[in-house]
Write a protein that holds these residues in place. Structure first.
Motif, short mmCIF file in Angstrom:
data_model
loop_
_atom_site.label_atom_id
_atom_site.label_comp_id
_atom_site.label_asym_id
_atom_site.label_seq_id
_atom_site.Cartn_x
_atom_site.Cartn_y
_atom_site.Cartn_z
N VAL A 102 4.75 11.55 -5.02
CA VAL A 102 5.76 12.03 -5.96
C VAL A 102 5.08 12.75 -7.13
O VAL A 102 5.51 13.84 -7.53
N GLU A 103 4.02 12.17 -7.66
CA GLU A 103 3.30 12.78 -8.78
C GLU A 103 2.74 14.15 -8.43
O GLU A 103 2.63 15.02 -9.28
N ARG A 104 2.41 14.35 -7.15
CA ARG A 104 1.79 15.61 -6.71
C ARG A 104 2.77 16.51 -5.95
O ARG A 104 2.39 17.52 -5.41
N ASN A 105 4.04 16.09 -5.90
CA ASN A 105 5.08 16.85 -5.21
C ASN A 105 4.71 17.10 -3.74
O ASN A 105 4.75 18.23 -3.25
N LEU A 106 4.33 16.02 -3.05
CA LEU A 106 3.95 16.11 -1.64
C LEU A 106 4.95 15.38 -0.77
O LEU A 106 5.50 14.35 -1.17
N ASN A 107 5.17 15.89 0.43
CA ASN A 107 5.91 15.14 1.43
C ASN A 107 4.90 14.67 2.48
O ASN A 107 3.70 14.95 2.36
N VAL A 133 -10.77 6.72 3.15
CA VAL A 133 -11.69 7.68 2.53
C VAL A 133 -11.07 9.08 2.56
O VAL A 133 -11.09 9.80 1.55
N LYS A 134 -10.48 9.45 3.68
CA LYS A 134 -9.81 10.76 3.78
C LYS A 134 -8.67 10.87 2.77
O LYS A 134 -8.48 11.91 2.14
N LEU A 135 -7.90 9.81 2.64
CA LEU A 135 -6.77 9.81 1.73
C LEU A 135 -7.24 9.96 0.28
O LEU A 135 -6.71 10.79 -0.47
N SER A 136 -8.22 9.18 -0.11
CA SER A 136 -8.70 9.27 -1.49
C SER A 136 -9.33 10.62 -1.78
O SER A 136 -9.13 11.20 -2.85
N THR A 137 -10.06 11.17 -0.81
CA THR A 137 -10.67 12.48 -0.98
C THR A 137 -9.59 13.57 -1.07
O THR A 137 -9.64 14.42 -1.96
N GLY A 138 -8.63 13.51 -0.18
CA GLY A 138 -7.56 14.51 -0.17
C GLY A 138 -6.72 14.50 -1.44
O GLY A 138 -6.29 15.54 -1.91
N LEU A 139 -6.49 13.31 -1.99
CA LEU A 139 -5.69 13.19 -3.21
C LEU A 139 -6.54 13.31 -4.47
O LEU A 139 -6.00 13.39 -5.58
N GLY A 140 -7.85 13.29 -4.30
CA GLY A 140 -8.74 13.41 -5.45
C GLY A 140 -8.72 12.19 -6.35
O GLY A 140 -8.79 12.30 -7.56
N MET A 167 0.82 -1.19 0.00
CA MET A 167 0.00 0.00 0.00
C MET A 167 0.87 1.25 0.00
O MET A 167 0.55 2.22 -0.68
N TRP A 168 1.95 1.24 0.78
CA TRP A 168 2.78 2.43 0.87
C TRP A 168 3.33 2.84 -0.49
O TRP A 168 3.43 4.02 -0.82
N GLU A 169 3.67 1.85 -1.32
CA GLU A 169 4.24 2.16 -2.62
C GLU A 169 3.29 2.99 -3.47
O GLU A 169 3.70 3.93 -4.15
N LYS A 170 2.00 2.65 -3.42
CA LYS A 170 1.01 3.41 -4.19
C LYS A 170 0.86 4.83 -3.66
O LYS A 170 0.77 5.78 -4.42
N ILE A 171 0.85 4.94 -2.34
CA ILE A 171 0.73 6.27 -1.73
C ILE A 171 1.96 7.11 -2.08
O ILE A 171 1.85 8.27 -2.46
N GLU A 172 3.13 6.50 -1.97
CA GLU A 172 4.37 7.22 -2.26
C GLU A 172 4.41 7.68 -3.72
O GLU A 172 4.83 8.79 -4.02
N GLN A 173 3.95 6.83 -4.62
CA GLN A 173 3.90 7.19 -6.04
C GLN A 173 3.00 8.41 -6.25
O GLN A 173 3.37 9.34 -6.97
N MET A 174 1.85 8.42 -5.61
CA MET A 174 0.93 9.55 -5.72
C MET A 174 1.53 10.81 -5.12
O MET A 174 1.32 11.92 -5.63
#
Length: 61
Positions: free
Chosen positions: A10-15, A47-54, A1-8
Motif C-alpha cells: 500500500v505504501e508503495r502503490n503496488l498490487n 531475501v528477494k522480497l526485502s531486496t525488491g522492496l528496498g 507476515m502477510w499484513e506487513k507485506i500488504e502494508q508495504m
C-alpha cells in the motif's frame, strides 16, 4: 507476515502482479500467503522480497 507485506504494498502503490515482477517471486506465493495456505516465505524468497522492496529483513519480524 502477510499484513506487513500488504502494508508495504500500500505504501508503495503496488498490487500482487507488480510485487511479483519487482521481486521475482511468483504471485501465487503471495496469494497463498494472503489466504493462509502458507505461513512464511522461504529464506531465498524473503531475501528477494526485502531486496525488491528496498527494506531490511528485520522489517519482517
Amino acid at each position: 507476515m502477510w499484513e506487513k507485506i500488504e502494508q508495504m504494498m500500500v505504501e508503495r502503490n503496488l498490487n500482487m502482479n507488480k510485487l511479483a515482477k519487482l521481486t521475482g517471486i511468483n504471485k501465487s506465493h503471495f496469494s497463498d500467503l494472503k489466504s493462509g495456505r502458507i505461513k512464511h516465505l522461504s529464506w531465498p524468497n524473503m531475501v528477494k522480497l526485502s531486496t525488491g522492496l528496498g527494506v531490511s529483513l528485520d522489517e519482517f519480524r
